[in-house]
Write a protein that holds these residues in place. Sequence first.
Motif, mmCIF file in Angstrom:
data_model
loop_
_atom_site.group_PDB
_atom_site.id
_atom_site.type_symbol
_atom_site.label_atom_id
_atom_site.label_comp_id
_atom_site.label_asym_id
_atom_site.label_seq_id
_atom_site.Cartn_x
_atom_site.Cartn_y
_atom_site.Cartn_z
ATOM 1 N N MET A 100 0.791 -1.225 0.000
ATOM 2 C CA MET A 100 0.000 0.000 0.000
ATOM 3 C C MET A 100 0.827 1.280 0.000
ATOM 4 O O MET A 100 0.278 2.357 -0.218
ATOM 5 N N SER A 101 2.143 1.192 0.242
ATOM 6 C CA SER A 101 2.914 2.427 0.348
ATOM 7 C C SER A 101 4.407 2.164 0.238
ATOM 8 O O SER A 101 4.870 1.020 0.390
ATOM 9 N N LEU A 102 5.140 3.222 0.004
ATOM 10 C CA LEU A 102 6.606 3.168 0.033
ATOM 11 C C LEU A 102 7.091 2.745 1.407
ATOM 12 O O LEU A 102 8.017 1.924 1.528
ATOM 13 N N GLU A 103 6.480 3.271 2.438
ATOM 14 C CA GLU A 103 6.877 2.931 3.803
ATOM 15 C C GLU A 103 6.755 1.426 4.049
ATOM 16 O O GLU A 103 7.636 0.818 4.665
ATOM 17 N N GLU A 104 5.691 0.823 3.544
ATOM 18 C CA GLU A 104 5.517 -0.608 3.724
ATOM 19 C C GLU A 104 6.574 -1.388 2.950
ATOM 20 O O GLU A 104 7.103 -2.393 3.434
ATOM 21 N N ASP A 155 -3.903 -2.305 -5.733
ATOM 22 C CA ASP A 155 -4.764 -1.200 -5.315
ATOM 23 C C ASP A 155 -4.265 0.091 -5.965
ATOM 24 O O ASP A 155 -3.079 0.236 -6.276
ATOM 25 N N GLU A 157 -3.913 2.975 -4.476
ATOM 26 C CA GLU A 157 -3.211 3.844 -3.520
ATOM 27 C C GLU A 157 -1.691 3.914 -3.719
ATOM 28 O O GLU A 157 -1.111 5.007 -3.644
ATOM 29 N N PRO A 158 -0.995 2.800 -3.957
ATOM 30 C CA PRO A 158 0.471 2.904 -4.058
ATOM 31 C C PRO A 158 0.972 3.433 -5.395
ATOM 32 O O PRO A 158 2.183 3.671 -5.543
ATOM 33 N N SER A 160 0.854 6.301 -6.821
ATOM 34 C CA SER A 160 1.495 7.615 -6.770
ATOM 35 C C SER A 160 2.936 7.515 -6.282
ATOM 36 O O SER A 160 3.737 8.432 -6.507
ATOM 37 N N GLN A 161 3.285 6.396 -5.626
ATOM 38 C CA GLN A 161 4.645 6.188 -5.123
ATOM 39 C C GLN A 161 5.374 5.071 -5.860
ATOM 40 O O GLN A 161 6.430 4.616 -5.417
ATOM 41 N N LYS A 164 9.135 5.394 -6.560
ATOM 42 C CA LYS A 164 9.970 5.243 -5.360
ATOM 43 C C LYS A 164 9.963 3.808 -4.844
ATOM 44 O O LYS A 164 10.994 3.301 -4.379
ATOM 45 N N ILE A 165 8.809 3.146 -4.927
ATOM 46 C CA ILE A 165 8.723 1.749 -4.503
ATOM 47 C C ILE A 165 9.684 0.895 -5.330
ATOM 48 O O ILE A 165 10.367 0.003 -4.796
#
Length: 262
Positions: A100-104, A155, A157-158, A160-161, A164-165
């Motif tokens: 779901m995100s770069l952080e994940e 999904d 949501e990720p 946009s990143q 970076k991912i």
Amino acid sequence: MITPRKSRVLEKIRAGKKALCFKSNLSCPRVAEIAGLTGFDALWICQEHVPTDHSTMENMILAGKAHDLDTIVRVAKGSYSDYIRPLEADAAGIMIPHLMSLEEAEYIAHTVRFAPVGLRPLDGGNADGLYCLIDGCEYMKFCNENRLVIVQIEDPEPLSQLDKICQVPGIDMIFFGPGDFSHAIGDPCNFANPEITRVRQLVVKTAHKYGKFAGTVSVPSLTACFEEGYDLVNGGSDVGALGAKCRDIRRTFQEFTGEKQD
């Protein structure tokens, strides 16, 4: 000299070749044997949707290794132990669903890679470390270089990143999941939706831009996905093949006996 088994999938795609995968929903090591005997590169074992326990998973991994078949375990999202247990059972790779995100992505790499990439908890006394029969530092280096870490984009949501991912060290492959993505955009199972085509093509393009591999399932088709540049494609499943064959036999029987068609 005792050496661990390298990943067949990684060796092939690093050499610029394509890799073919088969998914198992059934809890039987014989599926791994059949996939290996028929020349598949990998078997996808699922612990996200399927009640495959760790003993069953281990037996399927052992059956795969006996036929030079990689096993890729899609893990249940949970604690770090859920992520590393398949690796310690000597799966060739793991797949984490619904990134779901770069952080994940950064957390995953930190959790499943040894230093200097991450801080995966160190044991070495399991199948992947050859039960302490190899040097600990050699074991850590081998796992970092020869085990496949895959994250799934399922999904919106990720996206946009995504750039970076795709730059996170320790992540090898970005895997597009069209089924859940179609659900997430409000058009379940309509794989002709142009947004699915756009994102499928975006994932492979962005992954390759940053030196990552790309994987998906055979939608719209196996050859179409390979032609778009995908490195690994899952071409079917045991339940799909078994169901199709049963329906075909049943249809032949009904035609012969004159029974009403289902």
